[in-house]
Scaffold this motif. Structure first.
Motif, PDB file in Angstrom:
ATOM      1  N   MET A   1       0.839  -1.181   0.000  1.00 22.04           N
ATOM      2  CA  MET A   1       0.000   0.000   0.000  1.00 22.04           C
ATOM      3  C   MET A   1       0.880   1.238   0.000  1.00 22.04           C
ATOM      4  N   ARG A   2       0.418   2.271  -0.700  1.00 21.59           N
ATOM      5  CA  ARG A   2       1.207   3.497  -0.827  1.00 21.59           C
ATOM      6  C   ARG A   2       0.712   4.576   0.137  1.00 21.59           C
ATOM      7  N   LYS A   3       1.570   5.580   0.378  1.00 18.61           N
ATOM      8  CA  LYS A   3       1.247   6.659   1.317  1.00 18.61           C
ATOM      9  C   LYS A   3       0.035   7.474   0.895  1.00 18.61           C
ATOM     10  N   ASP A   4      -0.241   7.539  -0.412  1.00 21.51           N
ATOM     11  CA  ASP A   4      -1.362   8.344  -0.904  1.00 21.51           C
ATOM     12  C   ASP A   4      -2.675   7.563  -0.914  1.00 21.51           C
ATOM     13  N   ASN A   5      -2.751   6.489  -0.119  1.00 21.80           N
ATOM     14  CA  ASN A   5      -3.959   5.660   0.003  1.00 21.80           C
ATOM     15  C   ASN A   5      -4.356   5.019  -1.317  1.00 21.80           C
ATOM     16  N   THR A   6      -3.374   4.528  -2.063  1.00 17.60           N
ATOM     17  CA  THR A   6      -3.647   3.789  -3.290  1.00 17.60           C
ATOM     18  C   THR A   6      -2.880   2.470  -3.254  1.00 17.60           C
ATOM     19  N   ILE A   7      -3.331   1.557  -4.098  1.00 17.58           N
ATOM     20  CA  ILE A   7      -2.610   0.297  -4.287  1.00 17.58           C
ATOM     21  C   ILE A   7      -2.355   0.130  -5.775  1.00 17.58           C
ATOM     22  N   SER A   8      -1.322  -0.598  -6.100  1.00 24.06           N
ATOM     23  CA  SER A   8      -0.998  -0.871  -7.491  1.00 24.06           C
ATOM     24  C   SER A   8      -1.390  -2.305  -7.793  1.00 24.06           C
ATOM     25  N   TYR A   9      -2.151  -2.464  -8.888  1.00 26.42           N
ATOM     26  CA  TYR A   9      -2.574  -3.800  -9.287  1.00 26.42           C
ATOM     27  C   TYR A   9      -2.611  -3.871 -10.805  1.00 26.42           C
ATOM     28  N   LYS A  10      -1.790  -4.735 -11.369  1.00 28.10           N
ATOM     29  CA  LYS A  10      -1.702  -4.963 -12.814  1.00 28.10           C
ATOM     30  C   LYS A  10      -1.559  -3.665 -13.616  1.00 28.10           C
ATOM     31  N   HIS A  50     -13.604  -2.098  -6.573  1.00 25.68           N
ATOM     32  CA  HIS A  50     -13.392  -1.315  -7.791  1.00 25.68           C
ATOM     33  C   HIS A  50     -13.670  -2.202  -8.991  1.00 25.68           C
ATOM     34  N   LYS A  51     -14.134  -1.600 -10.052  1.00 23.95           N
ATOM     35  CA  LYS A  51     -14.258  -2.307 -11.317  1.00 23.95           C
ATOM     36  C   LYS A  51     -12.848  -2.376 -11.907  1.00 23.95           C
ATOM     37  N   LEU A  52     -12.434  -3.552 -12.339  1.00 21.57           N
ATOM     38  CA  LEU A  52     -11.094  -3.710 -12.901  1.00 21.57           C
ATOM     39  C   LEU A  52     -10.964  -2.949 -14.205  1.00 21.57           C
ATOM     40  N   CYS A  53      -9.807  -2.342 -14.388  1.00 22.07           N
ATOM     41  CA  CYS A  53      -9.520  -1.573 -15.598  1.00 22.07           C
ATOM     42  C   CYS A  53      -8.576  -2.403 -16.468  1.00 22.07           C
ATOM     43  N   SER A  54      -8.911  -2.553 -17.749  1.00 23.71           N
ATOM     44  CA  SER A  54      -8.084  -3.360 -18.649  1.00 23.71           C
ATOM     45  C   SER A  54      -6.907  -2.577 -19.218  1.00 23.71           C
ATOM     46  N   GLU A  55      -6.938  -1.251 -19.087  1.00 22.67           N
ATOM     47  CA  GLU A  55      -5.829  -0.423 -19.585  1.00 22.67           C
ATOM     48  C   GLU A  55      -4.693  -0.431 -18.566  1.00 22.67           C
ATOM     49  N   ARG A  56      -3.611   0.267 -18.882  1.00 20.13           N
ATOM     50  CA  ARG A  56      -2.479   0.366 -17.958  1.00 20.13           C
ATOM     51  C   ARG A  56      -2.189   1.841 -17.676  1.00 20.13           C
ATOM     52  N   GLY A  57      -1.659   2.097 -16.484  1.00 20.47           N
ATOM     53  CA  GLY A  57      -1.262   3.454 -16.111  1.00 20.47           C
ATOM     54  C   GLY A  57      -2.406   4.345 -15.671  1.00 20.47           C
ATOM     55  N   GLN A  58      -3.557   3.781 -15.396  1.00 17.22           N
ATOM     56  CA  GLN A  58      -4.729   4.557 -14.994  1.00 17.22           C
ATOM     57  C   GLN A  58      -4.839   4.601 -13.470  1.00 17.22           C
ATOM     58  N   THR A  59      -5.456   5.639 -12.966  1.00 17.68           N
ATOM     59  CA  THR A  59      -5.804   5.705 -11.552  1.00 17.68           C
ATOM     60  C   THR A  59      -7.318   5.609 -11.472  1.00 17.68           C
ATOM     61  N   ILE A  60      -7.775   4.575 -10.831  1.00 12.70           N
ATOM     62  CA  ILE A  60      -9.211   4.340 -10.706  1.00 12.70           C
ATOM     63  C   ILE A  60      -9.621   4.863  -9.335  1.00 12.70           C
TER      64      ILE A  60
END
Length: 191
Positions: A1-10, A50-60
């Motif tokens: 988990m990151r400091k900005d309250n986000t997680i990275s997934y795929k 969250h709904k999974l995003c098929s693109e890359r580099g997006q912030t959902i």
């Protein structure tokens, strides 16, 4: 988990509720099923989906994740009441806000809490009166009206020239004879 309250997934970032990150050891568990990403705390309680995003580099993002829910709504309402309890129609405005904007009440109260103290009470009261006249119960609108009035007053103060003290003891100092034009000058121009 990151400091900005986000997680990275795929290859994408997914937001988590405000204040989920507590320190470097903060851990969450992910579970992807069908087209949904489930995020759980260590004790297996669901944090968010969250709904999974098929693109890359997006912030959902989930806009609800930016809301500070650490205070109870009634506590927040009480604090906002106390800020301008001396204004006669302020409490009535909060009650109308509660009735009209129940779904967004927390957001409206947080706007008042964070921005209303930057405005003079008399200007805020004037803005509240205008909101009642227009039957508009929204904290952002109230603040915008108040800021408009505040800016108007600043312009008036800047454009007001202070009167200097006139020394009447020496009237000769202020004697002035205006220049007198000759009528012949104008007659020549007309010809």
């Amino acid at each position: 988990m990151r400091k900005d309250n986000t997680i990275s997934y795929k290859g994408n970032f997914y937001t988590l509720p405000l204040n989920t990150y507590i320190g470097p050891d903060t851990t969450v568990f992910l579970k992807a099923e069908e087209q949904t990403l489930y995020v759980y705390t260590i004790d297996s309680s669901l944090l968010t989906t969250h709904k999974l995003c098929s693109e890359r580099g997006q912030t959902i993002r989930n806009t609800d994740h930016k809301r500070d829910k650490s205070q109870s709504l009634e506590t927040l309402k009480t604090k906002v009441y106390q800020m301008f309890s001396s204004l006669p129609r302020y409490k009535l405005f909060i009650e109308c806000l509660t009735n009209e904007k129940q779904r967004y009440l927390r957001d409206n109260l947080q706007v008042l809490k964070s921005r209303a103290d930057l405005i003079a009470p008399d200007i805020l009261e004037k803005a509240i009166n205008e909101c009642f006249e227009k039957n508009t119960y929204n904290a952002n609108v109230l603040i915008q009206i108040a800021l408009h009035y505040q800016k108007e007053e600043e312009v008036i103060k800047q454009n007001t020239v202070p009167l200097t003290d006139v020394n009447t003891s020496s009237p000769d100092k202020y004697q002035y004879t205006p220049h007198i034009s000759q009528i012949n000058t104008y007659k020549q121009i007309m010809l």
